[in-house]
Structure formats: C-alpha cells, structure tokens
Motif scaffolding. Structure first.
Motif, PDB file in Angstrom:
ATOM      1  N   LYS A 191      18.706   1.066 -19.186  1.00 19.60           N
ATOM      2  CA  LYS A 191      17.845   1.433 -20.474  1.00 19.60           C
ATOM      3  C   LYS A 191      16.671   2.110 -20.046  1.00 19.60           C
ATOM      4  O   LYS A 191      16.023   2.346 -20.996  1.00 19.60           O
ATOM      5  N   GLY A 192      16.297   2.207 -18.801  1.00 19.65           N
ATOM      6  CA  GLY A 192      14.982   2.886 -18.293  1.00 19.65           C
ATOM      7  C   GLY A 192      13.826   1.769 -18.608  1.00 19.65           C
ATOM      8  O   GLY A 192      12.817   2.399 -18.757  1.00 19.65           O
ATOM      9  N   LEU A 193      14.152   0.603 -18.993  1.00 19.06           N
ATOM     10  CA  LEU A 193      12.977  -0.210 -19.379  1.00 19.06           C
ATOM     11  C   LEU A 193      12.130  -0.584 -18.131  1.00 19.06           C
ATOM     12  O   LEU A 193      12.610  -1.238 -17.204  1.00 19.06           O
ATOM     13  N   VAL A 194      10.949  -0.450 -18.108  1.00 20.64           N
ATOM     14  CA  VAL A 194       9.962  -0.613 -16.869  1.00 20.64           C
ATOM     15  C   VAL A 194       9.037  -2.039 -17.083  1.00 20.64           C
ATOM     16  O   VAL A 194       8.440  -1.868 -18.128  1.00 20.64           O
ATOM     17  N   VAL A 195       9.452  -3.098 -16.296  1.00 16.79           N
ATOM     18  CA  VAL A 195       8.829  -4.280 -16.728  1.00 16.79           C
ATOM     19  C   VAL A 195       7.686  -4.456 -15.358  1.00 16.79           C
ATOM     20  O   VAL A 195       8.023  -3.625 -14.256  1.00 16.79           O
ATOM     21  N   GLY A 196       6.958  -5.466 -15.587  1.00 13.57           N
ATOM     22  CA  GLY A 196       5.970  -6.003 -14.301  1.00 13.57           C
ATOM     23  C   GLY A 196       5.820  -7.290 -14.259  1.00 13.57           C
ATOM     24  O   GLY A 196       6.680  -8.065 -15.080  1.00 13.57           O
ATOM     25  N   ASP A 197       5.063  -7.729 -13.216  1.00 17.62           N
ATOM     26  CA  ASP A 197       5.066  -9.092 -13.044  1.00 17.62           C
ATOM     27  C   ASP A 197       3.493  -9.669 -13.598  1.00 17.62           C
ATOM     28  O   ASP A 197       2.822  -8.744 -14.436  1.00 17.62           O
ATOM     29  N   GLU A 198       3.157 -10.755 -13.559  1.00 19.44           N
ATOM     30  CA  GLU A 198       1.835 -11.294 -14.318  1.00 19.44           C
ATOM     31  C   GLU A 198       0.682 -10.904 -13.940  1.00 19.44           C
ATOM     32  O   GLU A 198      -0.118 -10.760 -14.670  1.00 19.44           O
ATOM     33  N   PHE A 199       1.016 -10.049 -12.584  1.00 18.61           N
ATOM     34  CA  PHE A 199      -0.447  -9.600 -12.165  1.00 18.61           C
ATOM     35  C   PHE A 199      -0.315  -8.068 -12.426  1.00 18.61           C
ATOM     36  O   PHE A 199      -0.927  -7.205 -11.798  1.00 18.61           O
ATOM     37  N   GLY A 200       0.499  -7.485 -13.133  1.00 21.30           N
ATOM     38  CA  GLY A 200       0.565  -6.111 -13.551  1.00 21.30           C
ATOM     39  C   GLY A 200       1.257  -5.159 -12.502  1.00 21.30           C
ATOM     40  O   GLY A 200       1.225  -4.072 -12.732  1.00 21.30           O
ATOM     41  N   THR A 201       1.968  -5.859 -11.362  1.00 24.70           N
ATOM     42  CA  THR A 201       2.717  -4.777 -10.811  1.00 24.70           C
ATOM     43  C   THR A 201       3.895  -4.584 -11.214  1.00 24.70           C
ATOM     44  O   THR A 201       4.633  -5.240 -11.664  1.00 24.70           O
ATOM     45  N   SER A 202       4.229  -3.091 -11.083  1.00 24.55           N
ATOM     46  CA  SER A 202       5.347  -2.496 -11.770  1.00 24.55           C
ATOM     47  C   SER A 202       6.556  -2.753 -11.089  1.00 24.55           C
ATOM     48  O   SER A 202       6.530  -2.751  -9.889  1.00 24.55           O
ATOM     49  N   ILE A 203       7.538  -3.041 -11.673  1.00 24.03           N
ATOM     50  CA  ILE A 203       9.218  -3.146 -10.918  1.00 24.03           C
ATOM     51  C   ILE A 203       9.432  -1.789 -10.208  1.00 24.03           C
ATOM     52  O   ILE A 203       9.828  -1.941  -9.051  1.00 24.03           O
ATOM     53  N   LEU A 204       8.803  -0.794 -10.485  1.00 25.57           N
ATOM     54  CA  LEU A 204       9.066   0.480  -9.962  1.00 25.57           C
ATOM     55  C   LEU A 204       8.244   0.610  -8.489  1.00 25.57           C
ATOM     56  O   LEU A 204       8.618   1.333  -7.639  1.00 25.57           O
ATOM     57  N   ARG A 205       7.248  -0.052  -8.253  1.00 21.74           N
ATOM     58  CA  ARG A 205       6.480  -0.284  -6.963  1.00 21.74           C
ATOM     59  C   ARG A 205       7.443  -0.779  -6.063  1.00 21.74           C
ATOM     60  O   ARG A 205       7.455  -0.461  -4.967  1.00 21.74           O
ATOM     61  N   TYR A 206       8.200  -1.811  -6.334  1.00 23.32           N
ATOM     62  CA  TYR A 206       9.065  -2.653  -5.413  1.00 23.32           C
ATOM     63  C   TYR A 206      10.296  -1.553  -5.210  1.00 23.32           C
ATOM     64  O   TYR A 206      10.758  -1.620  -4.204  1.00 23.32           O
ATOM     65  N   VAL A 207      10.706  -1.087  -6.463  1.00 23.80           N
ATOM     66  CA  VAL A 207      12.016  -0.355  -6.182  1.00 23.80           C
ATOM     67  C   VAL A 207      11.703   0.809  -5.245  1.00 23.80           C
ATOM     68  O   VAL A 207      12.793   1.120  -4.306  1.00 23.80           O
ATOM     69  N   ASP A 208      10.522   1.601  -5.162  1.00 22.81           N
ATOM     70  CA  ASP A 208      10.029   2.756  -4.574  1.00 22.81           C
ATOM     71  C   ASP A 208       9.582   2.426  -3.052  1.00 22.81           C
ATOM     72  O   ASP A 208      10.352   2.625  -2.234  1.00 22.81           O
TER      73      ASP A 208
END
Length: 258
Positions: free
Chosen positions: A228-245
């Motif tokens: 779905k292209g849905l970008v989420v993050g953790d409780e501290f605002g770290t984006s899932i894209l940071r980890y994927v990248d």
C-alpha cells in the motif's frame, strides 16, 4: 552467507525464481543494477522480457566486480545492534541496555516479541493494556530463561532470539503478501518511492532491509509498505524507511537465520 564470486558459475532456474532473487543469492544485492548484469549475460536465452524465466533454464552468473555489498548477516546484526542499543559494536553492555519505554537488550526487545517467540507470557503487556514494557509477566524457561535479568545477562540467547525473530517475521511477511497473490521476490531489487511524512524518499528493496524494517515496525508494517505504500514509524519517530534503506544491501539468505 553469500560468497563473493571470483569465477563465472552457472545456475539452474527453479520454480518461483526472479532475477532479483538470483542476484541477491549470488551477489548479496537484488538491485536492478545487479540483476541486469545477470540478464545481459543471458539475454539470448531469456529473451526480451527479463521476467520470463523458465524452470530448468541454465544461467551464467558472471563474477562480481568490486562487490557493493555492505557485508554479511553478522555485519548487519552488529550495525543494527549498535544503533538499537546506543553502544558500539562489541560492547558487552549492549545486552543489558534498557530504554525509557522498557525495551531492552542489544536489539531492544519489547514484550510482544518474546511472547511471539515463546520466551515470555503475559495477559497485560506493551500495546495490549500497557503503555510501556513493564515485564510483569512470566518467563517460560525457553533456553533457560526464567527472568528479565537472565535474558539481559545472556548474549547467546539474545543472538538466538533475534535470528528466531527474523525467521518469524519473514514467514509473516510472505504470508501477508501471499494473501494478495504477491511474493517477496517480486519486490527485491526494485527502487520504490514513498511519501515519508511529506518527503519523497526512494529506497531499493532488499531482503536485509525488509527484515530490519520488520524489526522496527513489525512484519505487517513491511507488508503494508510494499502493498500500500504505507510508511509507519516507531514510538520515537524513526521511519521504517530508515531501516529499509540503512540496513539494505547486506548479504543474507533465509539460511542465515532459519
């Protein structure tokens, strides 16, 4: 672990294979640049459409030229553990770290993950009646773990648990994609652009990046990102894209953590 190629090899195409997955297997890199190298070497056999691989087709896999991989599975774990714990790789205190929300250890385990892995059980836990990880439940004695302090004091158990987590998360990602008639391999090596809180960001999808993203935001967070292209993050605002990248491009296969 993927071995750097010094000489050409051959590979027999199996059911469900994609060039991106084959490139990931041999080069530790499923990007378009990597799989295009395999395609160009075998274009006469494959034909005009690189997605049309035939079972039994024998492909020539050319040697790597300078690599491009960030390292093996262990290198990925050390990089991720250093970020998660806030302590440099090799520091034994990584395993004892606990943050303000009660996430603990080298990989910042929260209550839901040890529950899923069979180490811990609780009726009330983080995100299920509690707003932090209080660790008031019971430990199951799996791998000898009977207490939170025992888990924090057992590097070998934490290292086993993170591998179990990767295996479980990959299974759940595959199942979620399969429900939509999709395969993980369809996405590997693809450069995808997402809207990350109003900022356009392009990342290359790799197996290591997806598994890191699942550790941050869960396997269904990864599935929703792909589907779905849905970008989420953790409780501290770290984006899932940071980890994927950031953790993309490491050499690993399911055999590393199965």
């Amino acid at each position: 672990m993927v071995t750097t190629l010094a000489l050409s090899q051959t590979y027999t195409v199996q059911a469900g294979d994609f060039l991106s997955a084959i490139a990931q297997r041999f080069y530790g890199d499923g990007s378009e640049t990597a799989w295009q190298k395999i395609y160009e070497a075998n274009k006469a056999a494959i034909g005009a459409d690189p997605t049309q691989l035939q079972v039994g087709m024998i492909l020539v896999i050319l040697p790597q030229e300078g690599g491009g991989s960030k390292g093996n599975f262990q290198a990925m774990l050390e990089a991720m553990g250093a970020f998660e714990s806030g302590l440099p790789a090799g520091n034994p205190l990584q395993y004892q770290v606990e943050n303000s929300l009660g996430f603990m250890g080298k990989y910042q385990f929260g209550e839901p993950l040890p529950i899923d892995l069979g180490y811990y059980q609780a009726e009330v836990y983080y995100m299920h009646g509690a707003d932090r990880n209080n660790w008031q439940g019971a430990w199951t004695s799996k791998r000898g773990m009977v207490s939170k302090s025992g888990f924090q004091g057992s590097p070998e158990v934490q290292e086993a648990a993170i591998r179990e987590a990767f295996h479980l998360n990959l299974t759940r990602i595959k199942d979620a994609l399969a429900a939509e008639n999709k395969l993980v391999d369809e996405y590997l090596g693809q450069a995808k652009t997402f809207d990350d809180r109003g900022t356009s960001k392009t990342v290359t999808i790799t197996l290591s990046g997806l598994l890191a993203g699942a550790h941050l935001s869960g396997p269904y967070g990864v599935a929703n990102l792909l589907l779905k292209g849905l970008v989420v993050g953790d409780e501290f605002g770290t984006s899932i894209l940071r980890y994927v990248d950031e953790y993309g491009g490491y050499e690993l296969t399911p055999a590393d953590f199965s």
